[in-house]
Motif scaffolding. Structure first.
Motif, PDB file in Angstrom:
ATOM      1  N   ILE A   8      56.393  40.250  43.155  1.00 55.96           N
ATOM      2  CA  ILE A   8      56.941  39.443  42.063  1.00 55.96           C
ATOM      3  C   ILE A   8      55.833  38.642  41.385  1.00 55.96           C
ATOM      4  CG2 ILE A   8      58.335  37.369  41.610  1.00 55.96           C
ATOM      5  CD1 ILE A   8      60.460  38.507  43.460  1.00 55.96           C
ATOM      6  N   LYS A   9      54.901  38.101  42.164  1.00 53.88           N
ATOM      7  CA  LYS A   9      53.812  37.317  41.589  1.00 53.88           C
ATOM      8  C   LYS A   9      52.934  38.166  40.666  1.00 53.88           C
ATOM      9  CE  LYS A   9      55.245  34.061  42.304  1.00 53.88           C
ATOM     10  NZ  LYS A   9      55.454  32.876  41.480  1.00 53.88           N
ATOM     11  N   ILE A  10      52.935  39.482  40.904  1.00 51.37           N
ATOM     12  CA  ILE A  10      52.155  40.387  40.052  1.00 51.37           C
ATOM     13  C   ILE A  10      52.967  40.839  38.841  1.00 51.37           C
ATOM     14  CG2 ILE A  10      51.038  42.656  39.943  1.00 51.37           C
ATOM     15  CD1 ILE A  10      50.391  42.308  42.947  1.00 51.37           C
ATOM     16  N   SER A  11      54.206  41.285  39.082  1.00 48.91           N
ATOM     17  CA  SER A  11      55.023  41.880  38.018  1.00 48.91           C
ATOM     18  C   SER A  11      55.816  40.853  37.222  1.00 48.91           C
ATOM     19  CB  SER A  11      55.989  42.915  38.626  1.00 48.91           C
ATOM     20  OG  SER A  11      55.297  43.893  39.350  1.00 48.91           O
ATOM     21  N   TYR A  12      56.210  39.754  37.866  1.00 51.63           N
ATOM     22  CA  TYR A  12      57.010  38.712  37.198  1.00 51.63           C
ATOM     23  C   TYR A  12      56.429  37.339  37.562  1.00 51.63           C
ATOM     24  CZ  TYR A  12      60.256  42.685  37.233  1.00 51.63           C
ATOM     25  OH  TYR A  12      60.814  43.931  37.099  1.00 51.63           O
ATOM     26  N   PRO A  13      55.230  37.033  37.108  1.00 49.46           N
ATOM     27  CA  PRO A  13      54.524  35.830  37.582  1.00 49.46           C
ATOM     28  C   PRO A  13      55.241  34.512  37.314  1.00 49.46           C
ATOM     29  CG  PRO A  13      53.422  36.819  35.676  1.00 49.46           C
ATOM     30  CD  PRO A  13      54.432  37.803  36.143  1.00 49.46           C
ATOM     31  N   ALA A  14      56.129  34.462  36.309  1.00 47.20           N
ATOM     32  CA  ALA A  14      56.823  33.202  35.996  1.00 47.20           C
ATOM     33  C   ALA A  14      58.101  33.027  36.799  1.00 47.20           C
ATOM     34  CB  ALA A  14      57.144  33.149  34.502  1.00 47.20           C
ATOM     35  N   LEU A  15      58.510  34.053  37.547  1.00 48.73           N
ATOM     36  CA  LEU A  15      59.771  34.011  38.275  1.00 48.73           C
ATOM     37  C   LEU A  15      59.621  33.212  39.573  1.00 48.73           C
ATOM     38  CD1 LEU A  15      62.698  35.032  38.377  1.00 48.73           C
ATOM     39  CD2 LEU A  15      61.849  37.091  39.512  1.00 48.73           C
ATOM     40  N   LYS A  16      60.489  32.232  39.765  1.00 50.44           N
ATOM     41  CA  LYS A  16      60.446  31.404  40.971  1.00 50.44           C
ATOM     42  C   LYS A  16      61.127  32.126  42.139  1.00 50.44           C
ATOM     43  CE  LYS A  16      58.788  27.499  39.142  1.00 50.44           C
ATOM     44  NZ  LYS A  16      58.731  27.890  37.746  1.00 50.44           N
ATOM     45  N   VAL A  17      60.581  31.909  43.337  1.00 55.43           N
ATOM     46  CA  VAL A  17      61.126  32.523  44.547  1.00 55.43           C
ATOM     47  C   VAL A  17      61.327  31.445  45.602  1.00 55.43           C
ATOM     48  CG1 VAL A  17      60.761  34.210  46.383  1.00 55.43           C
ATOM     49  CG2 VAL A  17      59.961  34.713  44.070  1.00 55.43           C
ATOM     50  N   PRO A  34      37.214  22.453  34.984  1.00 56.65           N
ATOM     51  CA  PRO A  34      38.379  23.107  35.582  1.00 56.65           C
ATOM     52  C   PRO A  34      38.281  23.215  37.092  1.00 56.65           C
ATOM     53  CG  PRO A  34      36.947  24.730  34.543  1.00 56.65           C
ATOM     54  CD  PRO A  34      36.391  23.387  34.174  1.00 56.65           C
ATOM     55  N   PHE A  35      39.432  23.146  37.745  1.00 50.94           N
ATOM     56  CA  PHE A  35      39.551  23.440  39.170  1.00 50.94           C
ATOM     57  C   PHE A  35      40.469  24.646  39.271  1.00 50.94           C
ATOM     58  CE2 PHE A  35      41.614  23.325  43.281  1.00 50.94           C
ATOM     59  CZ  PHE A  35      40.590  22.983  44.160  1.00 50.94           C
ATOM     60  N   VAL A  36      39.921  25.785  39.652  1.00 49.98           N
ATOM     61  CA  VAL A  36      40.685  27.033  39.700  1.00 49.98           C
ATOM     62  C   VAL A  36      40.909  27.411  41.159  1.00 49.98           C
ATOM     63  CG1 VAL A  36      40.750  29.462  39.029  1.00 49.98           C
ATOM     64  CG2 VAL A  36      39.694  27.776  37.508  1.00 49.98           C
ATOM     65  N   ALA A  37      42.174  27.393  41.587  1.00 44.96           N
ATOM     66  CA  ALA A  37      42.528  27.713  42.967  1.00 44.96           C
ATOM     67  C   ALA A  37      43.050  29.137  43.049  1.00 44.96           C
ATOM     68  CB  ALA A  37      43.582  26.738  43.483  1.00 44.96           C
ATOM     69  N   VAL A  38      42.493  29.915  43.971  1.00 47.94           N
ATOM     70  CA  VAL A  38      42.865  31.324  44.118  1.00 47.94           C
ATOM     71  C   VAL A  38      43.241  31.589  45.570  1.00 47.94           C
ATOM     72  CG1 VAL A  38      42.104  33.710  43.882  1.00 47.94           C
ATOM     73  CG2 VAL A  38      41.220  31.970  42.308  1.00 47.94           C
ATOM     74  N   ASP A  39      44.432  32.143  45.797  1.00 46.19           N
ATOM     75  CA  ASP A  39      44.822  32.579  47.137  1.00 46.19           C
ATOM     76  C   ASP A  39      44.379  34.020  47.288  1.00 46.19           C
ATOM     77  OD1 ASP A  39      45.968  33.381  49.488  1.00 46.19           O
ATOM     78  OD2 ASP A  39      47.860  32.346  49.160  1.00 46.19           O
ATOM     79  N   CYS A  40      43.315  34.233  48.028  1.00 45.31           N
ATOM     80  CA  CYS A  40      42.721  35.571  48.145  1.00 45.31           C
ATOM     81  C   CYS A  40      43.645  36.560  48.842  1.00 45.31           C
ATOM     82  CB  CYS A  40      41.395  35.481  48.901  1.00 45.31           C
ATOM     83  SG  CYS A  40      40.167  34.433  48.083  1.00 45.31           S
ATOM     84  N   GLY A  41      44.606  36.066  49.616  1.00 45.03           N
ATOM     85  CA  GLY A  41      45.521  36.965  50.303  1.00 45.03           C
ATOM     86  C   GLY A  41      46.674  37.431  49.446  1.00 45.03           C
ATOM     87  N   ALA A  42      46.814  36.859  48.252  1.00 47.05           N
ATOM     88  CA  ALA A  42      47.962  37.180  47.401  1.00 47.05           C
ATOM     89  C   ALA A  42      47.610  38.118  46.260  1.00 47.05           C
ATOM     90  CB  ALA A  42      48.550  35.891  46.833  1.00 47.05           C
ATOM     91  N   ILE A  43      46.370  38.607  46.236  1.00 46.24           N
ATOM     92  CA  ILE A  43      45.919  39.437  45.118  1.00 46.24           C
ATOM     93  C   ILE A  43      45.951  40.911  45.524  1.00 46.24           C
ATOM     94  CG2 ILE A  43      44.010  39.930  43.551  1.00 46.24           C
ATOM     95  CD1 ILE A  43      43.087  37.060  43.938  1.00 46.24           C
ATOM     96  N   SER A  44      46.591  41.719  44.697  1.00 44.39           N
ATOM     97  CA  SER A  44      46.668  43.161  44.956  1.00 44.39           C
ATOM     98  C   SER A  44      45.275  43.766  44.947  1.00 44.39           C
ATOM     99  CB  SER A  44      47.539  43.822  43.882  1.00 44.39           C
ATOM    100  OG  SER A  44      47.366  45.215  43.873  1.00 44.39           O
ATOM    101  N   SER A  45      45.019  44.689  45.871  1.00 42.10           N
ATOM    102  CA  SER A  45      43.706  45.333  45.941  1.00 42.10           C
ATOM    103  C   SER A  45      43.401  46.117  44.666  1.00 42.10           C
ATOM    104  CB  SER A  45      43.644  46.267  47.154  1.00 42.10           C
ATOM    105  OG  SER A  45      44.678  47.236  47.093  1.00 42.10           O
ATOM    106  N   ASP A  46      44.449  46.625  44.004  1.00 40.97           N
ATOM    107  CA  ASP A  46      44.254  47.393  42.778  1.00 40.97           C
ATOM    108  C   ASP A  46      43.803  46.519  41.609  1.00 40.97           C
ATOM    109  OD1 ASP A  46      45.091  49.637  44.139  1.00 40.97           O
ATOM    110  OD2 ASP A  46      47.181  49.416  43.534  1.00 40.97           O
ATOM    111  N   LEU A  47      44.194  45.246  41.650  1.00 37.52           N
ATOM    112  CA  LEU A  47      43.915  44.358  40.523  1.00 37.52           C
ATOM    113  C   LEU A  47      42.827  43.331  40.827  1.00 37.52           C
ATOM    114  CD1 LEU A  47      47.607  43.589  39.468  1.00 37.52           C
ATOM    115  CD2 LEU A  47      46.051  45.213  38.392  1.00 37.52           C
ATOM    116  N   SER A  48      42.282  43.349  42.036  1.00 36.57           N
ATOM    117  CA  SER A  48      41.384  42.275  42.460  1.00 36.57           C
ATOM    118  C   SER A  48      40.129  42.170  41.594  1.00 36.57           C
ATOM    119  CB  SER A  48      40.999  42.458  43.930  1.00 36.57           C
ATOM    120  OG  SER A  48      40.490  43.754  44.160  1.00 36.57           O
ATOM    121  N   SER A  49      39.503  43.289  41.238  1.00 40.79           N
ATOM    122  CA  SER A  49      38.294  43.227  40.406  1.00 40.79           C
ATOM    123  C   SER A  49      38.598  42.598  39.063  1.00 40.79           C
ATOM    124  CB  SER A  49      37.717  44.632  40.201  1.00 40.79           C
ATOM    125  OG  SER A  49      37.155  45.121  41.389  1.00 40.79           O
ATOM    126  N   SER A  50      39.714  43.003  38.463  1.00 45.05           N
ATOM    127  CA  SER A  50      40.104  42.453  37.168  1.00 45.05           C
ATOM    128  C   SER A  50      40.426  40.968  37.283  1.00 45.05           C
ATOM    129  CB  SER A  50      41.317  43.218  36.624  1.00 45.05           C
ATOM    130  OG  SER A  50      41.818  42.600  35.465  1.00 45.05           O
TER     131      SER A  50
END
Length: 449
Positions: free
Chosen positions: A67-76, A184-200
């Motif tokens: 959902i975070k990839i396909s519908y990033p604004a959708l709350k869970v 800017p302070f940019v926080a990234v959860d490395c475990g939540a990123i798809s391997s297919d999209l990580s480089s991008s």
């Protein structure tokens, strides 16, 4: 009418929640499996997702990541049993709006749903609820001195500690006290990123770089220019990204996917992990990247090891919850204060916050009493220093189930074996009659560093 997707394989529980929410004027779609969930998401304009963790064809965490990839604004909103609190905390790191423990209190569920639907999507930097609280324990005072010392420098900082100990808040404090505080302070959860999209995601891409690249994209590194890039759970980075990140940090430049142009970088790296990145048998993390990000290391102890801070954070979370729910709870009963002091707090500050938030919502008096706490919380194992010193001291009344007894004994035996052999894992494993891989898995399960 807001549309809610409920993913719950326990049909009686699903029916109960669906009935309650329908009476509250929500349109509820329900399913039991992951594959069915995404069919609903494609067919309907869903406003909110509520998902259980264990599903027949996967987990709620799988759904959340997609959902975070396909519908990033959708709350869970995540549902879990109390015994799964560490999983729930992980879900929060991946991007869940909130988690609620079973048995679900209807008022708590309704309040959380209203908050999720009324909360505008914010940047990671803006969405933080907690102001920075300096603990009273000597260990935390020492940590804060280190924060003040390293903040004005440009050294890369590695924060090591269990999930929920406040590593991201320390990172934000370091950023705020640095010369980059206005950047800017940019926080990234490395475990939540798809391997297919990580480089991008990390390095950006140019239009036409790959199928679906309909425009240019700025990556995390470039977006953090002039400020701080916080890499949470950095041990989850794929080897390919580790290599590219190391090069970018060494060259102080980044190249977007599909481009030959180098973009200059002026960023500071703060990373966080709960893994032993230096141990190559336990981790696949590159040692050269490890040493690059480990210019200054800060070890963040778990809440159970700084019990002096429990009262301070309890007061802080009580004040927040009082404001949130328009209540005036003054504190804890003596019994609850004793329970809090003895609890293991596997979810650390996140667990404490959620327990208090739920209790304040349910409270009708000025004190938090035991009847306001989840039953599983009251049955959870005691801390190690409150546990019996030898096996003969254990009583069936100490904890609630055979599994809990077994886990207490396992954790104690592993800790004692590691201490006996001065943390030589090969000897400890041989002494316990298990292989090294099993030992590592058990250490990770029990949070043994």
């Amino acid at each position: 009418m807001k549309k809610i997707l409920l993913i719950e394989d326990d049909l009686s529980y699903q029916k109960l929640i669906k009935s309650f929410l329908t009476k509250q004027s929500f349109q509820v779609f329900s399913c039991e499996q992951k594959k069915e969930a995404f069919k609903w998401l494609e067919q309907e304009k869903i406003d909110l997702v509520i998902t259980d963790y264990w599903l027949p064809d996967g987990t709620g965490l799988d759904i959340l990541k997609q959902i975070k990839i396909s519908y990033p604004a959708l709350k869970v909103i995540f549902i879990s049993n109390y015994s799964e609190v560490r999983i729930a905390v992980k879900a929060m790191k991946v991007g869940a709006f909130e988690y609620i423990t079973k048995p679900i209190n209807p008022d708590e569920l309704l309040q959380t749903i209203k908050q999720a639907l009324n909360t505008k999507e914010e940047s990671s930097a803006q969405s933080q609820e907690l102001t920075f609280v300096v603990g009273k324990s000597q260990s935390f005072k020492k940590i804060f001195k280190h924060v003040e010392l390293v903040a004005p420098t440009d050294l890369s900082v590695l924060l090591i500690g269990e999930t929920g100990t406040g590593k991201e808040y320390l990172a934000r404090k370091i950023h705020a006290l640095s010369n980059r505080g206005s950047g800017p302070f940019v926080a990234v959860d490395c475990g939540a990123i798809s391997s297919d999209l990580s480089s991008s995601e990390f390095f950006g891409h140019v239009k036409g770089a790959f199928t679906g690249a309909v425009g240019d994209k700025t990556g995390y590194l470039e977006f953090a220019n002039g400020g701080t890039l916080f890499l949470d759970e950095i041990g989850n980075l794929q080897p390919e990204i580790q290599s590219k990140l190391l090069r970018a940090l060494q060259e102080r430049s980044v190249k977007k996917v599909g481009s030959n142009q180098e973009v200059p970088l002026d960023i500071r790296i703060i990373a966080a992990t709960n893994e032993d990145l230096e141990n190559q048998q336990q981790s696949n993390f590159r040692l050269d990247l490890y040493h690059r990000i480990n210019e200054f290391r800060i070890d963040v102890p778990p809440l159970r090891d700084r019990k002096e801070d429990i009262a301070l954070f309890t007061e802080h979370f009580l004040q927040q919850s009082n404001v949130q729910f328009n209540k005036s709870v003054e504190g804890l009963s003596e019994q609850v204060a004793r329970v809090f002091f003895q609890h293991t707090w596997q979810g650390n500050l996140r667990e404490l916050k959620n327990i208090l938030r739920r209790a304040v919502l349910l409270a009708e008096a000025s004190k938090i009493t035991e009847d306001l706490l989840p039953a599983d919380f009251l049955k959870s194992p005691k801390t190690m220093d409150e546990s019996p010193n030898n096996l003969s001291d254990y009583s069936i009344t100490d904890v609630g189930s055979f599994k809990e007894h077994t886990e207490i004994l396992e954790e104690k035996l592993i800790s004692e074996a590691l201490e006996l052999f001065r943390h030589n894992k090969s000897k400890a494993a041989a002494h316990l009659g298990i292989d090294r891989k099993t030992l590592y898995l058990k250490m990770k399960k029990f949070g043994i560093n």
